[in-house]
Design an enzyme around this catalytic site. Structure first.
Site, PDB file in Angstrom:
ATOM      1  N   ASP A 227      66.625  71.719 -52.869  1.00  0.00           N
ATOM      2  CA  ASP A 227      65.811  72.903 -52.629  1.00  0.00           C
ATOM      3  C   ASP A 227      66.649  74.099 -53.080  1.00  0.00           C
ATOM      4  OD1 ASP A 227      63.917  74.724 -51.932  1.00  0.00           O
ATOM      5  OD2 ASP A 227      63.618  74.001 -49.897  1.00  0.00           O
TER       6      ASP A 227
HETATM    7  C1  BGC Z   1      61.278  76.442 -51.055  1.00  0.00           C
HETATM    8  C2  BGC Z   1      60.739  75.368 -51.968  1.00  0.00           C
HETATM    9  C3  BGC Z   1      60.384  75.980 -53.302  1.00  0.00           C
HETATM   10  C4  BGC Z   1      61.611  76.666 -53.876  1.00  0.00           C
HETATM   11  C5  BGC Z   1      61.346  77.325 -55.217  1.00  0.00           C
HETATM   12  C6  BGC Z   1      62.402  77.244 -51.691  1.00  0.00           C
HETATM   13  O1  BGC Z   1      62.738  78.332 -50.913  1.00  0.00           O
HETATM   14  O2  BGC Z   1      61.734  75.862 -49.846  1.00  0.00           O
HETATM   15  O3  BGC Z   1      59.634  74.753 -51.390  1.00  0.00           O
HETATM   16  O4  BGC Z   1      59.881  74.999 -54.160  1.00  0.00           O
HETATM   17  O5  BGC Z   1      62.031  77.673 -52.981  1.00  0.00           O
HETATM   18  O6  BGC Z   1      60.553  78.428 -55.079  1.00  0.00           O
END
Ligand code: BGC
Length: 735
Positions: A227
């Protein structure tokens, strides 16, 4: 065209390989000689492709905003979820996106969790089925997915550092089961690891999760990415099984890896393995072999409406308050009709193509009043007065209520599941002047409804996507017969939820004390009254269930029954099959959803339905033996319209599983042994001349005491030590 294989990777410089295992920026993989970068974009309810890499989070290209996952899961409709995936994949292809960052399949453990709107369910089977269909749909277009957030990312506060402390059985049965199903059945291109720690170990460097379970046990072949910002120690992460750090930290990321290899802290073969996975992903999804399918936002808008139609849940409909009468004087009250909440906040936020508000879509004869302000929870005297006046002079009122955007988003948890005070207050007031108030809810997860007993009709639309207005009126007007079912329990009070005493209480640890007894598994075990149970949802027609039959084959159990539409209009029903396990000698929920099917029936039509339950549907995870154990013995199959509206039930004896005793040892109790003794056990006892002795132990007078003696202590009961030893040895040899 470059052939991507280990030879190719080994031919790259160390710099290039180190470059590959981190994103070049927020959204692209690195470019190396012979391979172009690949773009990834959020997900999961529409594209959030930023206008450029440096643009702000909400500056993304125009895209169709589909309903959020809390709503789409309420469809219980695998086919519609697959179609949703196809639509998203088609849009992604048109935008040259290789991997779509979704779906989010974490379990809704607490109604307070900030990201519940983005997740499917409190039940792993439903989350797994919806996720599998979604992934198959997206990937059928040649676009990859990233199933997120692996795993136990069930709270937002301190999500980067908090440790989810979960026992092994709960982890396997509740929090990993949906990932396992998706991995095995849909083969997602990538998995996104979560921010949090699991039992004290940062997930991004958790070898047990990312390698032992995901790859060795489940056979996962794709790529694991982090993530955004979840990597703490990149070298440790790669060693544990992470392939791609997102986003990259620029040169620092590269240098870190180069140093680790030079100092012998990271083997080149380990780096090569991850670099190869990045290249394989970029090759396959960044350079699709088939032409992009036709793409039209208006067609997708229409699908967004159909998906919401298929998912909106009619929670209550006393005296057929709905569908609305055509001739009634109709009031529409609530600022959410004009400024609807149709999508969640955070990374899933879409720059919607064409939002149709409920006010815009309302019938021409309806009259609107704002009623309350969304930017405050204080009642506004003038708005209240106007709304009351309108309600008094109308035959029916549709009141739009819900959580304002500021209350619910990725990034933080809620502290309450009550509607803002001004909405609750106005609703109570409206009900005093007009009993015909229909409440339409817009929210990301369960809401407390103290006013429910006084309210004749309630419609749950969650965050319904950009066609929110059209879909809401499709249901209210009866143009569409509702068929959604709740994918989560609505408790009467937040305090009834099993995680209430513990959720968010400790900055460093989130302790899953409730174990497997969460969601309906808990409410049913406690026999607690709830506002609306898991699986609940009404229709404008009625359904009858009949003729349940159960038969066991060598590999599975077949459940058949008839479902009839007994009302006067066509409709869809979600028939749900729950299993009650009376066989296993361990903590078991009262009932667990093990299969479901959504069926469309014309008035008077009957369909004969046949569902097959595999051994796994009867299994629990035994953390001592580290196996899924399906114990032979008594089970009950419950078939119904919701978890608390069971229409058919039948007991049956499972014989395709294993012996519920597991391995017999000196710690096995006499009672356990005798209650579950099969022919082989009885024969050993007979051969040793002990039948009469054991019969005596189990006689009504002696059983209360003797049943509670372990085999190793039978010396207390006049069996000599040698015989006890021999008996144990023989029983022990049984598999
Ligand atoms: C989120 C993800 C997301 C990623 C990219 C993160 O903060 O938890 O779900 O895909 O950001 O935007």
């Amino acid at each position: 065209m470059t052939k991507v294989d280990l030879n190719f990777v080994e031919g790259l410089t160390l710099e290039e390989r180190a470059d590959l295992v981190s994103g070049t920026d927020f959204w692209f993989t690195a470019k190396v000689s012979g391979m172009d970068p690949m773009l990834m974009t959020d997900g999961p309810s529409g594209l959030r492709k930023q206008v450029n890499v440096h643009s702000a989070m909400d500056q993304s290209i125009e895209a169709v905003c589909f309903p959020c996952s809390a709503l789409t899961a309420s469809s219980f409709d695998d086919q519609m979820l697959e179609k949703l995936g196809e639509q998203l994949g088609t849009a992604a292809r048109a935008e040259k996106i290789g991997v779509l960052l979704g779906p989010g399949v974490n379990i809704k453990r607490s109604p307070l969790a900030g990201r519940n709107f983005e997740y499917f369910s409190e039940d792993p089977l439903l989350a797994g089925r919806m996720g599998t269909a979604y992934v198959k749909g997206v990937q059928s277009t040649g676009v990859g997915v990233s199933v997120k957030h692996f795993a136990t990312n069930n709270r937002e506060d301190q999500r980067f550092t908090n440790s989810s402390d979960v026992d092994e059985r709960t982890l396997r049965e509740i929090y990993l089961a949906q990932f396992e199903r998706i991995v095995k059945q849909a083969h997602p291109a990538t998995i996104m690891c979560s921010y949090n720690k699991l039992n004290g170990v940062q997930v991004s460097q958790n070898q047990r999760l990312l390698t032992n379970i995901l790859r060795d046990e489940w056979g996962y072949q794709g790529l694991v990415m982090s993530d955004w910002g979840a990597v703490v120690d990149h070298t440790a992460a790669i060693k544990a099984g992470l392939d791609l750090e997102m986003p990259g930290k620029g040169d620092a990321s590269k240098e870190e890896i180069i140093q680790a290899v030079k100092e012998g802290r990271l083997q080149e073969s380990t780096l090569n393995r991850s670099a190869l996975r990045v290249l394989e992903m970029a090759e396959r999804y960044g350079h699709p072999k088939t032409p992009a399918p036709a793409y039209d936002m208006e067609t997708q808008h229409e699908f967004a409406r159909q998906l919401a139609d298929d998912s909106i849940v009619l929670l209550k409909n006393e005296n057929q308050e709905l569908p609305l009468s055509d001739s009634a004087k109709l009031a529409v009250i609530g600022e959410l009709a004009q400024k609807p909440r149709f999508e969640g906040g955070g990374s899933s936020h879409v720059n919607a193509h064409r939002v149709v508000t409920p006010k815009k879509a309302m019938p021409a004869h309806a009259v609107y009043a704002q009623g309350y302000r969304l930017d405050s929870d204080q009642a506004d005297e003038q708005l209240t007065k106007a709304a009351m006046e309108l309600a008094k002079n109308s035959d029916q009122v549709v009141f739009f209520a819900g959580f304002p955007e500021a209350m619910e988003s990725e990034g933080f948890d809620k502290h309450s599941i009550s509607l803002p005070a001004n909405q609750n207050k106005l609703l109570e007031q409206l009900l005093t002047v007009n009993p015909h108030v229909v409440v339409v809810l817009q929210n990301g997860s369960a809401v407390e409804m103290p006013w429910e007993p006084k309210t004749p009709a309630i419609v749950e639309t969650y965050l319904a996507g950009e066609a929110v207005g059209e879909a809401t009126w499709d249901i209210l007007s009866g143009q569409v017969n509702p068929s959604g079912k709740l994918s989560e329990t609505f408790p009467k009070r937040l305090a009834d939820n099993p995680t209430y005493p513990t959720f968010g209480k400790d900055r460093r640890h989130e302790v899953y004390r409730e174990g497997i007894l969460m969601g309906y598994r808990y409410y049913d075990a406690k026999q607690l009254a709830v506002r609306f149970p898991f699986g609940h949802g009404l229709s404008y027609t009625t359904f009858a269930y009949q003729n349940l039959t159960i038969s066991e084959n060598s590999d599975d159990v077949t459940v058949s029954f008839d479902l009839e539409n007994t009302g006067s209009q066509a409709g869809k029903e979600v028939a749900q099959v729950y299993v009650a396990n009376h066989a296993s000698q361990t903590i078991m929920p009262i009932d667990e959803l093990r299969d479901f099917v959504k069926v469309e029936l014309q008035p008077g039509e009957t369909k004969h339905l046949t569902l097959k339950l595999s051994r796994r549907a009867f299994a629990w995870y035994n953390s001592e033996t580290e196996t899924w154990e399906a114990d032979n013995g008594q089970y009950e199959i419950l078939v119904g319209s919701s978890s608390r509206d069971i229409r058919l039930r039948q007991e049956f004896e499972l014989t395709i599983g294993t012996n519920p005793l597991g391995k017999i040892t000196g710690e096995t109790y006499v009672g356990e042994l005798m209650e579950n003794a099969d022919e082989r056990i009885k024969q050993i006892i007979a051969e040793m001349g002990l039948t009469a002795t054991f019969d005596k132990f189990m006689s009504p007078e002696l059983a209360p005491i003797f049943a509670n003696i372990p085999l190793r202590s039978l010396t207390m009961a006049d069996i000599d030590a040698e015989t006890v030893h021999e008996l144990l040895q023989k029983l022990n040899e049984l598999d």
